[in-house]
Scaffold this active site. Structure first.
Site, PDB file in Angstrom:
ATOM      1  N   SER A 110      30.349  33.477  37.474  1.00  0.00           N
ATOM      2  CA  SER A 110      30.649  34.902  37.280  1.00  0.00           C
ATOM      3  C   SER A 110      31.850  35.145  38.162  1.00  0.00           C
ATOM      4  O   SER A 110      31.749  35.097  39.366  1.00  0.00           O
ATOM      5  CB  SER A 110      29.487  35.774  37.704  1.00  0.00           C
ATOM      6  OG  SER A 110      29.101  35.488  39.016  1.00  0.00           O
ATOM      7  N   CYS A 111      32.990  35.298  37.526  1.00  0.00           N
ATOM      8  CA  CYS A 111      34.197  35.232  38.346  1.00  0.00           C
ATOM      9  C   CYS A 111      34.485  36.527  39.072  1.00  0.00           C
ATOM     10  O   CYS A 111      33.964  37.575  38.765  1.00  0.00           O
ATOM     11  CB  CYS A 111      35.393  34.781  37.523  1.00  0.00           C
ATOM     12  SG  CYS A 111      35.388  35.487  35.902  1.00  0.00           S
ATOM     13  N   ILE A 112      35.354  36.395  40.016  1.00  0.00           N
ATOM     14  CA  ILE A 112      35.703  37.467  40.941  1.00  0.00           C
ATOM     15  C   ILE A 112      36.374  38.618  40.186  1.00  0.00           C
ATOM     16  O   ILE A 112      37.178  38.389  39.337  1.00  0.00           O
ATOM     17  CB  ILE A 112      36.647  36.912  42.015  1.00  0.00           C
ATOM     18  CG1 ILE A 112      35.917  35.803  42.739  1.00  0.00           C
ATOM     19  CG2 ILE A 112      37.104  37.992  42.924  1.00  0.00           C
ATOM     20  CD1 ILE A 112      36.543  35.353  44.000  1.00  0.00           C
ATOM     21  N   MET A 142      29.214  41.513  34.266  1.00  0.00           N
ATOM     22  CA  MET A 142      30.476  40.790  34.426  1.00  0.00           C
ATOM     23  C   MET A 142      30.785  40.081  33.107  1.00  0.00           C
ATOM     24  O   MET A 142      29.873  39.766  32.379  1.00  0.00           O
ATOM     25  CB  MET A 142      30.371  39.770  35.552  1.00  0.00           C
ATOM     26  CG  MET A 142      30.037  40.369  36.893  1.00  0.00           C
ATOM     27  SD  MET A 142      31.193  41.627  37.422  1.00  0.00           S
ATOM     28  CE  MET A 142      32.477  40.623  38.153  1.00  0.00           C
TER      29      MET A 142
END
Ligand SMILES: Cc1cc2nc3c(=O)[nH]c(=O)nc-3n(C[C@H](O)[C@H](O)[C@H](O)COP(=O)(O)OP(=O)(O)OC[C@H]3O[C@@H](n4cnc5c(N)ncnc54)[C@H](O)[C@@H]3O)c2cc1C
Lengths: 102, 411
Positions: A100-102, B156
């Site tokens: 889950s990227c920044i 996300m």
């Protein structure tokens, strides 16, 4: 890092995820599940298989994907793998933790 | 004559038009760019609108002004991409391409969560990821009497993943300045396991939350907004009550990807993470928020990608192998309130760490540490955006690939 389960030396990263999927067996998956106080049922394995298929096909994993998987709904997913279902289920499945990227 | 078509004239599409116009032989290539809107928004400015730090005029300009001469600007809605036949269906007519660049970005999809787009939308539930949302929120905040403010991320990936944190920090200063901080309880609710995804920065930012008396709720996967009882509820029945909910809804690529069967389940286009070529079609390239690459969705990332993509378009046209060069480089200022900001610089492999930037030991900017200079950097970014970034001009001393120099990396 090396972690030993059932006398097998497993290569894992510092969060405990297997780094070599070829070392994975159902028995090892079940042992990792126990560390999370999960007793595996057929439904659990159905989800694990689905995850492994997704990863093998190079498709990203997400909670949303679970919803569309036809295997399980999100509420059940949380109930089966308490405490962060994607994190826990991927660890049991022997695949990398989803990014889950920044 | 061959056709190169760019879909979307936002940050990434505009930069590509500027890069390519001087590099493709005019006699051989016609470049067209398509966007549905006249106005180009400076989206990072949406963070400042609700707090009356920026006004409307500072965040919008006529988009065409930034499209170079020699590029055909088409203001229409894209209906469908017919990748089998190399055709684009527009609102009104079709457009053939030899080479396609998709730069349609991402946008919020509040209807993905039950109860979010309810009668309370823009009354007690707001977003600040759209121009309209940010303005509505500004009007609300101007005479809000206080209560429970919940800043929330739905899922996300989202663009500018630090923006919600910045919003919480700026809210803290805003209410303090108004002399009503004690009347506002701020809670930050995230689906992640920490304030941030990566360990080092999570610690740095977690500390700031504490200092500013902002509560943190992690691992919260929202199931619905119970707008009648003013609370958000997650899949394990955790509840967070609010008086004012500022949420970042699910971010998705444009529906055109779904209609064209080119997207994943969030309508993002499967893209090679290092070359930016589409996975399914050789003559399609993808840049910016529209891709599914595991980099941040940020203007700075689009800027670094544009340099690699320009090289790759030229290599592709000349039948040469593509550069597998894009490393996920991102460079973002994080506003922390009270005229300070942090800076982070990272890529696919390297998480944000402390250090100096861009020059080792000298800086002048500091990584992952609050400073006034960083805040000025963030504010200067608006000028840089309109005058350099969009025009495809490189930012001095900042290279497309992340540099490890000046970074405190524990090997
Ligand atoms: C609140 C906020 C704060 C941010 N802060 C920062 C920051 O500090 N630093 C940073 O680097 N980035 C920041 N960003 C992110 C940055 O704005 C985006 O990553 C960047 O704009 C992405 O560029 P893009 O070209 O991919 O998409 P966009 O700039 O969004 O452009 C997409 C374009 O495509 C057009 N389009 C889409 N679909 C269609 C269609 N069907 N027909 C016709 N046209 C279409 C749209 O109209 C739009 O003009 C922030 C974003 C937000 C919302």
């Amino acid at each position: 890092m090396i972690k030993t389960i059932k006398q097998v030396e497993l290569k894992v990263n510092n969060e405990g995820y297997l780094t070599d999927f070829s070392q994975w067996t159902k028995e090892i998956g079940a042992e990792i599940a126990k560390e999370h106080e999960i007793e595996m049922t057929d439904k659990h394995w159905e989800v694990i298989n689905w995850i492994q298929e997704k990863v093998a096909a190079n498709e990203p994993l997400s909670i949303r994907g679970i919803k569309k998987s036809g295997v399980i709904d999100i509420k059940q997913f949380y109930a089966l793998f308490p405490g962060g279902p994607l994190k826990v289920s991927t660890k049991i499945a022997g695949v990398p933790k989803p990014k889950s990227c920044i | 004559m061959k056709n190169l078509v760019i879909l979307g004239a936002g940050t990434a599409g505009t930069m590509m038009a500027n890069h390519l116009v001087s590099k493709l032989p005019k006699k051989e290539w016609k470049i067209s760019i398509v966007d549905q809107y006249k106005t180009h928004y400076y989206q990072p400015g949406f963070l400042f609108l609700p707090f009356d730090i920026y006004n409307e005029d500072q965040v919008k300009k006529v988009g065409k002004k930034f499209i170079p001469k020699g590029v055909n600007y088409i203001q229409q809605k894209i209906e469908k991409i017919d990748a089998e036949n190399n055709l684009i269906e527009l609102d009104n007519g079709t457009l053939a391409y030899d080479l396609l660049i998709i730069a349609t970005g991402s946008k919020i999809a509040p209807d993905e969560v039950e109860g979010m787009m309810s009668t309370e939308w823009k009354k007690s539930i707001f977003d600040f990821y759209t121009y309209e949302g940010a303005l509505a929120l500004r009007d609300k905040l101007r005479d809000w009497k206080g209560g429970k403010l919940v800043v929330h991320i739905t899922e996300m990936p989202i663009k500018c993943p630090v923006a919600p944190l910045e919003f919480a920090f700026l809210a803290d200063s805003y209410f303090e300045k108004k002399g009503m901080r004690d009347k506002v309880e701020i809670t930050y609710v995230t689906p992640l396991s920490g304030a941030f995804t990566k360990e080092i920065s999570s610690k740095a930012l977690g500390y700031l939350l504490e200092e500013k008396n902002i509560k943190l709720v992690t691992d919260f996967a929202i199931e619905k907004v119970d707008f009648k009882n003013k609370k958000i509820v997650d899949y394990v029945d955790q509840e967070v009550p609010y008086d004012l909910l500022v949420t970042v809804p699910t971010n998705m690529g444009d529906e055109v990807m779904e209609r064209s069967e080119l997207g994943d389940d969030l309508n993002f286009v499967p893209t090679h993470p290092k070359t930016l070529q589409s996975i399914d079609h050789e003559n399609i390239f993808v840049i910016g928020d529209a891709t599914n690459v595991p980099a941040s969705k940020a203007g700075s990332v689009a800027h670094f990608q544009a340099e690699t993509l320009t090289d790759n378009i030229l290599l592709y046209i000349n039948g040469k192998p593509l550069k597998e060069e894009f490393d996920g480089h991102a460079n973002c200022f994080i506003e922390t309130g009270k005229n300070k900001a942090l800076l982070i610089d990272f890529n696919y492999e390297q998480e944000p760490v402390t250090g100096t930037f861009p020059f080792a030991g000298i800086g002048p900017l500091r990584l992952l540490k609050e400073s006034i200079l960083n805040h000025w950097g963030k504010l200067a970014f608006r000028w840089i955006y309109w005058n350099m970034l969009l025009k495809g001009i490189s930012i001095p001393f900042v290279s497309r690939n992340m540099s490890t120099s000046g970074k405190n990396i524990n090997k």
